[in-house]
Design a protein around this motif. Sequence first.
Motif, PDB file in Angstrom:
ATOM      1  N   ALA A 374       0.833  -1.206   0.000  1.00  0.00           N
ATOM      2  CA  ALA A 374       0.000   0.000   0.000  1.00  0.00           C
ATOM      3  C   ALA A 374       0.866   1.255   0.000  1.00  0.00           C
ATOM      4  O   ALA A 374       0.589   2.217  -0.728  1.00  0.00           O
ATOM      5  CB  ALA A 374      -0.918  -0.011   1.218  1.00  0.00           C
ATOM      6  N   TRP A 429       0.280   6.348   6.286  1.00  0.00           N
ATOM      7  CA  TRP A 429      -1.130   6.420   5.892  1.00  0.00           C
ATOM      8  C   TRP A 429      -1.859   7.622   6.492  1.00  0.00           C
ATOM      9  O   TRP A 429      -2.991   7.911   6.123  1.00  0.00           O
ATOM     10  CB  TRP A 429      -1.837   5.141   6.349  1.00  0.00           C
ATOM     11  N   LEU A 440      -7.342   0.587   3.644  1.00  0.00           N
ATOM     12  CA  LEU A 440      -6.122  -0.049   4.123  1.00  0.00           C
ATOM     13  C   LEU A 440      -6.406  -0.864   5.388  1.00  0.00           C
ATOM     14  O   LEU A 440      -5.930  -2.003   5.529  1.00  0.00           O
ATOM     15  CB  LEU A 440      -5.050   1.006   4.400  1.00  0.00           C
TER      16      LEU A 440
END
Length: 643
Positions: A374, A429, A440
Amino acid sequence: MAVPLPVSASPRRHLWPLAAVATVAFVYAFGHLGWYLGTPLGRVPVLDEAENLALANAISRHALPAEPFYRAPGYALLLSWLGFGAATPADLFARALALGAALHALNAVLAAQIARAWFGRGAALGAGLLFALHPVFVHYSTQALDAVPALTFFLAGLCCLAPAFRSGATLSGFRWSAASLAWASATLLRPNYLLVWLALPLFALWRASRDTRGRVTAAAGTGAALFVALAAWQWRVSGVAGFLPWQGAYNLWAANQPGAHGRYYVQHVSLPAALAAQNPARVESALRYREETGRAPDDIAAMNAHWRARFADRVLHQPLDWLGQLARKTYALLDDWEQYNNKTFAFHRARSPWLRWNPLSWGVLFVLGVAGVARLAAEDRVAARAALLLAAATSLSIVLFFVSARFRLPLAALTTVLAGGALAAPTFWRAWPRPRQIALGLALAAAAALTFSNFDGVRDRSTFVQDHALLARAAATVGDDALAWRESVAALALQPAHPDALRVAVASYFNLLLDAAAPPTDEPRWHEDARRLLAAGADDTPDLRAVAALALWRAGDTTAALAEWRRLGATPSAIAARLLAHDETARAAELAAAPPASWSQPLVRLAAAEFSIAPPADIAAGISLPAREVAARLFAARRAAAP
């Protein structure tokens, strides 16, 4: 948004993380190896290890059999090139284990370098330490197997290519050529890397500019020269060209036949003791081929064509069932449990003081790897796509066959690199929009639920019986009869009719009796195991059956014991037992006429000493205790009952 390639401020600043990673990996691997070398399995090569070392020795002595390679010869050839193949068997095994431990340190450094190319310097240290401390990597680095050297070549090739998997990056043809040679070398050690090598020209076409596409793609095919060289070598040895070992066809069918779980190879044919030391899959493929076709398994090409046809028929006529099988194998591939492959990792991890405390596992790395992907996708989608495509190629080559533990090592290495990227920036993030953060979180939760779940028997511990039996056999080989007895009993507690465990149990307790070291409370268990061995009816171990009959004698069933010894006829141990039991039908002359090889049997030596039978001139007589004392202890209690 593309992130520029990281640049180190100074060589020293760049090298210290690699030095730290190499040091930790080296200490951990050799610490575990130091303990392992003191165990029976660290002193005796077993199963695939023994086959690899025998092949290395044959290469060094120029004594290869005139037949195509059954298994990939790359690892054995590597040992031979390093001068290991000409060593004594014990030295060869120890050197192979030391090589694997050293390669673990190199692999950790390569993983760190790949993480640095994708994520930056901080990720290099994280990925390198995760790799260095991962107990599965350490476990396999101390086995005489091809998995770790093949992983070294795989990581070396990826290290050459990693910078190309960033937006705007270009690589010289030399790096593509080096990567191709490295991945071809990995394939020659473990053929499941072939699909990864075949994907390399596609990567080259994707990443090369229009002006360099032809040159770079040609460079990506450089490794084909190694396949040609191996094919020529095999043709010189056997008259048959080819670079893939011929075990693959049957393994493909065995992993995908109806009813197979495909997590690891399952033996379907019980092998007699005379064949137990051979590769079970090789023997089974020949036996099943004869059974299914009625033809002799002497034409390897025809036999492999048969198994490939069986696999193709399965895919074409039962596609949904086969796809379901692949789905179950994919689930097992992603589960945290390390599937059996000659050894069950969980069994041996619990016994190692260096590994059992370590909480790192595939599941931890997998969840962190999802976070790493990610992060990489947010920073450079080209690199993320390349990593996922490489993971897909690696995974496909695994699920087509077995998903057992050491097949998963290249995928574990990739997840370790990605996990290092996640750990290097754990709050990456926080700047994302809320929907992406939620996505996520859901992805991580799904990954954790998947890998730490336990469905479809994926964490089957029934394979522990094989680990107990394997350890018992190794202990018996090095003369540790007490451990051999305990481990064989543990195996029989899980599978009472396990043939190899029965043989070891009967022999090891008898050896303890010879040395006056047998636990008296265990003798009834020995009597029971001996009865099972005799009831199995196999006559391929007549001397051991004579020992098993001694257990009947000591249990008071003298009639059955004498009947078994008489049934065994000219078996030297049976003749010796009849003499020691004062059977009136036994004659000392029969034992005197026994072949010299029979003097390795303890019962033969005992009887020869008691009845003054001279051994052959080149045979050393005697056993560890005075022969007459031992004979009296074994037989005196029941001699009066002999008919």
